[in-house]
Design an enzyme around this catalytic site. Structure first.
Site: not given
Ligand code: SF4
Length: 383
Positions: A137, A148, A97, A144
């Site tokens: 953005c 996190c 997105e 990812c």
């Molecule tokens: S917050 Fe962490 S898990 Fe989420 S997109 Fe950013 S680096 Fe990746």
């Protein structure tokens, strides 16, 4: 300065000199390379058949060699504050997105650091048409790998890297969605993915963005957000001389807590990251933005605020506090208003410019990754 880039993976992502080299090999004159580049980057036309001033055989060759739009918009949602979220699909059906955020809207002010800061910084060039400007953005990976603990984008792990052409095509799509006097005033790499984990593609996109014959955007209007990949951070500094704005996710006040919230900290611990930030060439950019997501009852105590202020002492930074936007798959409650206010007060008392950024646009699920990751299960992996 031009970064040392990996070879282009598609026609779309070629720079002007690479088009000239290619066309020399095809027996085409140099001016044809400039024509094609202008069609793509100034007019946003990616279908060779629509490049009407090119000879038919050349249009055919470009199509045969694979020049085509790499993205299709499959959902286009506009929030009540004008924030516009596009869900785009790539040729292998993977989805990411990109979000257009009106400058001056609550979402732009509170979610994404605008190119021209709202905190009185004079470290950016003036915006020539502020009333109709948008920040965009963009995503840099499908999923990812950073995992996190609070983030929707990390839930399914990394599915694949995006190519430079796919990343850049989001910018072209965004521009095409803005009509009349509306335009992009800044690009932020804060969508799905860790941009520095896909550094070769991101570096190429930065070159495409700043190329005068093409998009022509100052890199001072571009922000790369990272969870702290130190070697790539140093490479970014070396390749672009500190021209690119930097936002760094810290999200914890000590290294042990950060390893729990951000697994990447096990590879690049907080003290090493802060040391790397001290070396980042910021003079032309003013300050690095530190992102700190407040997780209710976890990292939002007064003690955390005091430790964080000690960690950041002497660094040229400002701090964005982001009360967590709960996602169903990650169990962190939002911090109380009193906690947020106390945390901010402590940092400010220690001389750190600190702002509270509230995730808005909830009516279109604007928290990063929520649309594209509907139904995914959490899978944590670090690189
Ligand atoms: S917050 Fe962490 S898990 Fe989420 S997109 Fe950013 S680096 Fe990746």
């Amino acid at each position: 300065m031009t970064a040392a880039l990996s070879p282009p993976q598609s026609l779309l992502e070629r720079l002007p000199h690479e088009w000239e080299e290619l066309f020399a090999g095809w027996g085409q004159p140099r001016y044809r390379a400039r024509q094609v580049f202008a069609w793509i980057h100034q007019r946003g036309i990616l279908e060779p058949q629509a490049m009407t001033d090119l000879p038919g055989p050349l249009r055919l060759r470009l199509a045969q060699e694979g020049l085509a739009p790499p993205l299709t918009v499959v959902a286009d949602q506009v929030s009540s504050d004008g924030t516009r979220k596009l869900l785009v699909e790539m040729v292998d059906s993977q989805r990411v997105e990109t979000v257009l955020i009106p400058r001056g809207s609550v979402a732009e002010r509170d979610v994404y650091a605008p190119p021209q800061d709202d905190d009185g910084d004079s470290d950016d060039e003036p915006d020539p048409a502020a009333t109709e400007a948008y920040s965009q953005c963009i995503s840099s990976q499908v999923g990812c790998a950073m995992g996190c603990a609070f983030c929707a984008s990390g839930i399914a792990g990394l599915k694949r890297q995006m190519t430079a052409g796919e990343i850049y095509a989001q910018v072209l799509l965004g521009r095409a969605r803005l009509e009349g006097q509306r335009r992009q005033s800044g690009i932020v790499f804060m969508g799905m993915g860790e941009p520095l984990h896909n550094y070769p593609a991101v570096a190429r996109v930065l070159e495409l963005l700043r190329t005068a014959e093409g998009f022509g955007m100052s890199l001072r209007r571009v922000t790369v957000s990272t969870s702290g990949l130190i070697p790539e951070l140093r490479q970014l500094a070396e390749d672009f001389g500190g021209r690119v704005r930097l936002a760094v996710s810290v999200h914890a006040s000590d290294s042990a807590s950060r390893s729990r919230i951000m697994p990447i900290n096990r590879r690049y611990p907080l003290p090493d990251l802060l040391a790397a930030l001290r070396e980042y060439p910021v003079p032309g950019l003013g300050r690095i933005t530190i992102e700190y997501t407040l997780l209710g009852g976890d990292n939002d105590s007064d003690g955390d605020a005091l430790r964080l202020s000690e960690q950041l002492a002497g660094l040229p930074v400002k701090v964005n506090l982001i009360p967590v936007n709960p996602v169903p798959e990650a169990a962190f409650p939002a911090p109380s208003e009193a906690r947020v206010a106390s945390f901010q007060r402590i940092l400010r008392a220690r001389g750190l410019d600190t702002f509270v950024r509230r995730r808005k646009g909830d009516d279109i699920a604007a928290a990063c990754g929520q649309l594209a990751l509907h139904g995914e299960k959490r899978k944590v992996r670090v690189l």
